[in-house]
Design a protein around this motif. Sequence first.
Motif, PDB file in Angstrom:
ATOM      1  N   GLN A   1      63.941  63.964 -51.395  1.00  0.00           N
ATOM      2  CA  GLN A   1      64.672  62.925 -50.964  1.00  0.00           C
ATOM      3  C   GLN A   1      64.522  64.607 -49.593  1.00  0.00           C
ATOM      4  OE1 GLN A   1      68.633  66.145 -52.655  1.00  0.00           O
ATOM      5  NE2 GLN A   1      69.486  65.548 -50.516  1.00  0.00           N
ATOM      6  N   LEU A   2      64.253  65.614 -49.197  1.00  0.00           N
ATOM      7  CA  LEU A   2      63.401  67.007 -48.239  1.00  0.00           C
ATOM      8  C   LEU A   2      62.380  65.585 -47.653  1.00  0.00           C
ATOM      9  CD1 LEU A   2      63.068  70.138 -50.244  1.00  0.00           C
ATOM     10  CD2 LEU A   2      65.303  69.550 -48.742  1.00  0.00           C
ATOM     11  N   SER A   3      61.634  65.100 -48.041  1.00  0.00           N
ATOM     12  CA  SER A   3      61.134  64.289 -47.033  1.00  0.00           C
ATOM     13  C   SER A   3      61.441  63.713 -46.390  1.00  0.00           C
ATOM     14  CB  SER A   3      59.757  63.833 -48.413  1.00  0.00           C
ATOM     15  OG  SER A   3      58.705  63.677 -47.838  1.00  0.00           O
ATOM     16  N   LEU A   4      61.989  62.538 -47.297  1.00  0.00           N
ATOM     17  CA  LEU A   4      63.193  61.132 -46.837  1.00  0.00           C
ATOM     18  C   LEU A   4      63.704  62.067 -45.614  1.00  0.00           C
ATOM     19  CD1 LEU A   4      63.451  59.025 -49.521  1.00  0.00           C
ATOM     20  CD2 LEU A   4      61.975  58.688 -47.971  1.00  0.00           C
ATOM     21  N   GLU A   5      64.660  63.291 -45.532  1.00  0.00           N
ATOM     22  CA  GLU A   5      65.821  63.704 -45.031  1.00  0.00           C
ATOM     23  C   GLU A   5      64.651  63.898 -43.694  1.00  0.00           C
ATOM     24  OE1 GLU A   5      68.718  64.995 -47.944  1.00  0.00           O
ATOM     25  OE2 GLU A   5      67.607  66.807 -46.979  1.00  0.00           O
ATOM     26  N   GLU A   6      63.620  64.331 -43.674  1.00  0.00           N
ATOM     27  CA  GLU A   6      62.710  65.160 -42.670  1.00  0.00           C
ATOM     28  C   GLU A   6      62.162  63.858 -42.062  1.00  0.00           C
ATOM     29  OE1 GLU A   6      61.071  68.481 -40.171  1.00  0.00           O
ATOM     30  OE2 GLU A   6      61.704  67.894 -41.739  1.00  0.00           O
ATOM     31  N   GLU A   7      61.532  63.054 -42.829  1.00  0.00           N
ATOM     32  CA  GLU A   7      61.347  61.928 -42.182  1.00  0.00           C
ATOM     33  C   GLU A   7      62.363  61.095 -40.951  1.00  0.00           C
ATOM     34  OE1 GLU A   7      57.590  59.817 -40.663  1.00  0.00           O
ATOM     35  OE2 GLU A   7      57.797  61.470 -42.030  1.00  0.00           O
ATOM     36  N   ILE A   8      63.394  61.144 -41.676  1.00  0.00           N
ATOM     37  CA  ILE A   8      64.778  60.837 -40.968  1.00  0.00           C
ATOM     38  C   ILE A   8      64.511  61.970 -39.984  1.00  0.00           C
ATOM     39  CG2 ILE A   8      66.789  60.062 -40.640  1.00  0.00           C
ATOM     40  CD1 ILE A   8      66.595  58.944 -43.316  1.00  0.00           C
ATOM     41  N   LYS A   9      64.327  62.895 -40.134  1.00  0.00           N
ATOM     42  CA  LYS A   9      65.091  63.459 -38.634  1.00  0.00           C
ATOM     43  C   LYS A   9      63.851  63.684 -37.388  1.00  0.00           C
ATOM     44  CE  LYS A   9      67.490  67.322 -40.941  1.00  0.00           C
ATOM     45  NZ  LYS A   9      67.029  69.313 -41.311  1.00  0.00           N
ATOM     46  N   VAL A  10      62.666  63.343 -37.792  1.00  0.00           N
ATOM     47  CA  VAL A  10      61.357  62.689 -36.994  1.00  0.00           C
ATOM     48  C   VAL A  10      61.599  61.562 -36.412  1.00  0.00           C
ATOM     49  CG1 VAL A  10      58.817  61.863 -36.789  1.00  0.00           C
ATOM     50  CG2 VAL A  10      59.706  63.712 -37.999  1.00  0.00           C
ATOM     51  N   LYS A  11      61.842  60.308 -36.947  1.00  0.00           N
ATOM     52  CA  LYS A  11      62.670  59.128 -36.539  1.00  0.00           C
ATOM     53  C   LYS A  11      64.143  59.265 -35.505  1.00  0.00           C
ATOM     54  CE  LYS A  11      59.457  56.323 -38.523  1.00  0.00           C
ATOM     55  NZ  LYS A  11      59.061  57.725 -38.742  1.00  0.00           N
ATOM     56  N   GLU A  12      64.613  59.898 -35.699  1.00  0.00           N
ATOM     57  CA  GLU A  12      66.032  60.173 -34.965  1.00  0.00           C
ATOM     58  C   GLU A  12      65.164  61.489 -33.434  1.00  0.00           C
ATOM     59  OE1 GLU A  12      68.306  62.702 -37.665  1.00  0.00           O
ATOM     60  OE2 GLU A  12      69.507  61.250 -37.878  1.00  0.00           O
ATOM     61  N   ASN A  13      64.353  62.100 -33.937  1.00  0.00           N
ATOM     62  CA  ASN A  13      64.185  62.638 -32.532  1.00  0.00           C
ATOM     63  C   ASN A  13      62.637  61.711 -32.013  1.00  0.00           C
ATOM     64  OD1 ASN A  13      62.950  65.719 -31.187  1.00  0.00           O
ATOM     65  ND2 ASN A  13      60.962  64.035 -31.839  1.00  0.00           N
ATOM     66  N   THR A  14      61.806  60.828 -32.492  1.00  0.00           N
ATOM     67  CA  THR A  14      61.599  59.650 -31.614  1.00  0.00           C
ATOM     68  C   THR A  14      62.102  59.008 -30.785  1.00  0.00           C
ATOM     69  OG1 THR A  14      59.746  59.892 -33.093  1.00  0.00           O
ATOM     70  CG2 THR A  14      59.996  58.401 -31.449  1.00  0.00           C
ATOM     71  N   LEU A  15      63.351  58.427 -31.660  1.00  0.00           N
ATOM     72  CA  LEU A  15      64.521  57.494 -30.640  1.00  0.00           C
ATOM     73  C   LEU A  15      65.145  58.360 -29.811  1.00  0.00           C
ATOM     74  CD1 LEU A  15      66.512  55.396 -33.802  1.00  0.00           C
ATOM     75  CD2 LEU A  15      65.112  55.280 -32.344  1.00  0.00           C
ATOM     76  N   TYR A  16      65.055  59.369 -29.480  1.00  0.00           N
ATOM     77  CA  TYR A  16      66.267  60.197 -28.630  1.00  0.00           C
ATOM     78  C   TYR A  16      64.854  60.242 -27.952  1.00  0.00           C
ATOM     79  CZ  TYR A  16      67.658  64.752 -26.231  1.00  0.00           C
ATOM     80  OH  TYR A  16      67.926  65.162 -24.771  1.00  0.00           O
ATOM     81  N   ILE A  17      63.625  60.982 -27.799  1.00  0.00           N
ATOM     82  CA  ILE A  17      62.995  60.767 -26.725  1.00  0.00           C
ATOM     83  C   ILE A  17      62.550  59.663 -25.978  1.00  0.00           C
ATOM     84  CG2 ILE A  17      61.112  61.390 -26.385  1.00  0.00           C
ATOM     85  CD1 ILE A  17      60.400  63.097 -28.350  1.00  0.00           C
ATOM     86  N   ASP A  18      62.634  58.269 -26.952  1.00  0.00           N
ATOM     87  CA  ASP A  18      62.157  57.092 -26.083  1.00  0.00           C
ATOM     88  C   ASP A  18      62.958  56.329 -26.165  1.00  0.00           C
ATOM     89  OD1 ASP A  18      59.898  57.364 -26.741  1.00  0.00           O
ATOM     90  OD2 ASP A  18      59.093  55.428 -28.277  1.00  0.00           O
ATOM     91  N   GLU A  19      64.750  56.441 -26.859  1.00  0.00           N
ATOM     92  CA  GLU A  19      65.487  55.648 -25.784  1.00  0.00           C
ATOM     93  C   GLU A  19      66.418  55.986 -25.378  1.00  0.00           C
ATOM     94  OE1 GLU A  19      68.686  52.410 -28.027  1.00  0.00           O
ATOM     95  OE2 GLU A  19      68.263  54.725 -29.038  1.00  0.00           O
ATOM     96  N   THR A  20      66.828  57.600 -25.246  1.00  0.00           N
ATOM     97  CA  THR A  20      68.052  58.540 -24.622  1.00  0.00           C
ATOM     98  C   THR A  20      67.216  59.001 -23.498  1.00  0.00           C
ATOM     99  OG1 THR A  20      69.273  58.924 -27.362  1.00  0.00           O
ATOM    100  CG2 THR A  20      69.888  60.291 -24.975  1.00  0.00           C
ATOM    101  N   LEU A  21      66.326  59.974 -24.020  1.00  0.00           N
ATOM    102  CA  LEU A  21      65.772  60.277 -22.315  1.00  0.00           C
ATOM    103  C   LEU A  21      64.955  59.735 -21.720  1.00  0.00           C
ATOM    104  CD1 LEU A  21      64.068  63.302 -24.218  1.00  0.00           C
ATOM    105  CD2 LEU A  21      66.033  63.546 -22.808  1.00  0.00           C
ATOM    106  N   CYS A  22      63.844  58.791 -22.243  1.00  0.00           N
ATOM    107  CA  CYS A  22      62.862  58.159 -22.089  1.00  0.00           C
ATOM    108  C   CYS A  22      63.393  56.540 -21.204  1.00  0.00           C
ATOM    109  CB  CYS A  22      61.162  57.598 -22.314  1.00  0.00           C
ATOM    110  SG  CYS A  22      61.015  58.801 -22.814  1.00  0.00           S
ATOM    111  N   MET A  23      63.835  55.819 -21.895  1.00  0.00           N
ATOM    112  CA  MET A  23      64.611  54.183 -21.420  1.00  0.00           C
ATOM    113  C   MET A  23      66.126  54.974 -20.808  1.00  0.00           C
ATOM    114  SD  MET A  23      64.235  52.339 -25.032  1.00  0.00           S
ATOM    115  CE  MET A  23      64.576  50.388 -23.789  1.00  0.00           C
ATOM    116  N   GLN A  24      66.539  55.930 -20.466  1.00  0.00           N
ATOM    117  CA  GLN A  24      67.969  55.603 -19.327  1.00  0.00           C
ATOM    118  C   GLN A  24      66.649  56.412 -18.061  1.00  0.00           C
ATOM    119  OE1 GLN A  24      71.282  57.925 -21.561  1.00  0.00           O
ATOM    120  NE2 GLN A  24      71.758  56.681 -23.404  1.00  0.00           N
ATOM    121  N   MET A  25      65.816  57.138 -18.018  1.00  0.00           N
ATOM    122  CA  MET A  25      66.235  57.550 -16.985  1.00  0.00           C
ATOM    123  C   MET A  25      65.125  56.544 -16.200  1.00  0.00           C
ATOM    124  SD  MET A  25      63.423  60.953 -16.863  1.00  0.00           S
ATOM    125  CE  MET A  25      61.961  60.068 -17.948  1.00  0.00           C
ATOM    126  N   ARG A  26      64.483  55.757 -17.221  1.00  0.00           N
ATOM    127  CA  ARG A  26      63.243  54.676 -16.314  1.00  0.00           C
ATOM    128  C   ARG A  26      64.748  53.584 -16.004  1.00  0.00           C
ATOM    129  NH1 ARG A  26      58.374  54.094 -16.647  1.00  0.00           N
ATOM    130  NH2 ARG A  26      58.623  51.119 -16.812  1.00  0.00           N
TER     131      ARG A  26
END
Length: 354
Positions: A321-346
């Motif tokens: 459970q902890l591992s999956l929750e941590e990995e989900i947070k990793v994916k959320e962080n990646t989505l924030y970087i790629d989709e929110t920061l990078c794509m919106q800026m572009r």
Amino acid sequence: MARLLQDPSKLHPSEWHTANRMQRVTTESQKSRSECTVAESCRLVEEIEKTTQKTQSYVNKKLEQRREEIKFWKQELDNKLEQLLHETETLLTFKKRLERALEGCKEPLVIAQKCLLYRQRRVGIDLVHDGVEQELVKEVEVLQGVIVLLGRTLEQTNEQISFVSPEDWIDFSNVNVEKADKQRNASLALKAVIDGILLQTANDMPRQCEMVNTAFRNRVKEVKDAKHKLEMLLAMVMDEIAAQEKNIAALKKAIADKEGPVKVAQTRLEARNHRPNVELCFDTVHSSLMSEVKEITKNIQRLKDALAQAQTELKALSHRQLSLEEEIKVKENTLYIDETLCMQMRESVGINNY
């Protein structure tokens, strides 16, 4: 009387006639010379007049020819100057296009570099040199190359505008006309080069930009899919944890439920051990009680073993459970970087057409 007639102070009549004749001859001679002089003067005047007129006509003709030549060259230079002024204005327009193109490359380059920096914040397994990063690196290289090319072309354009300055064509001469033609041709060639460069960059930059955007969209979709699968796995694990906790509670209850019967059986055995004399025998009751105690004890141990296994599984599930929750947070962080920061800026900056 005779002496008076021969007075030496008086001239002889012959001398008088001679003197008069000499006067006439001298006068006539003088008149003849004068007439010759007059005639010669008239002839000279007429000759000189004709010569003067002829010379003046020749000079006037040459002056007219020269005037026509100067007029021709002036017209040629005026035409060349007009052409050069037109070329200068056109080159200034191209210069502005180059400057706009150069300025238009700066923000996309900054954004691409920021995207690369932002994506360094990805963590764990998501810090990967994926297709998005490859296309971003390529985009940075393309933009840097375009900036260098546009800068070099802008310098060349500035130099060419200096060459075709109107002040260079003040003197009217064939050399200037030839020079004007040469510089005009150079200007035309440079415009063709600039057009080609702007067309190439106008094609390359949007194409690379779209490749990066496509890579971003694909990567975001992949990460979202992975996150969704992880969330499904987490939900499954959470269900399993709930089931295992319920199982553990049931096992503990079962063990607790067996504590009473085993104590009863053990108490009975202990009580029967105090039977007097021959009554203290290994009868069927005693045998049954011993079997009961043994069976219940064995079953309690089996339940405890099952409980221990269930607790081990619950611990493993909690780690999962902890591992999956941590990995989900990793994916959320990646989505924030790629989709929110990078794509919106572009999306906030488009590639201009120059």
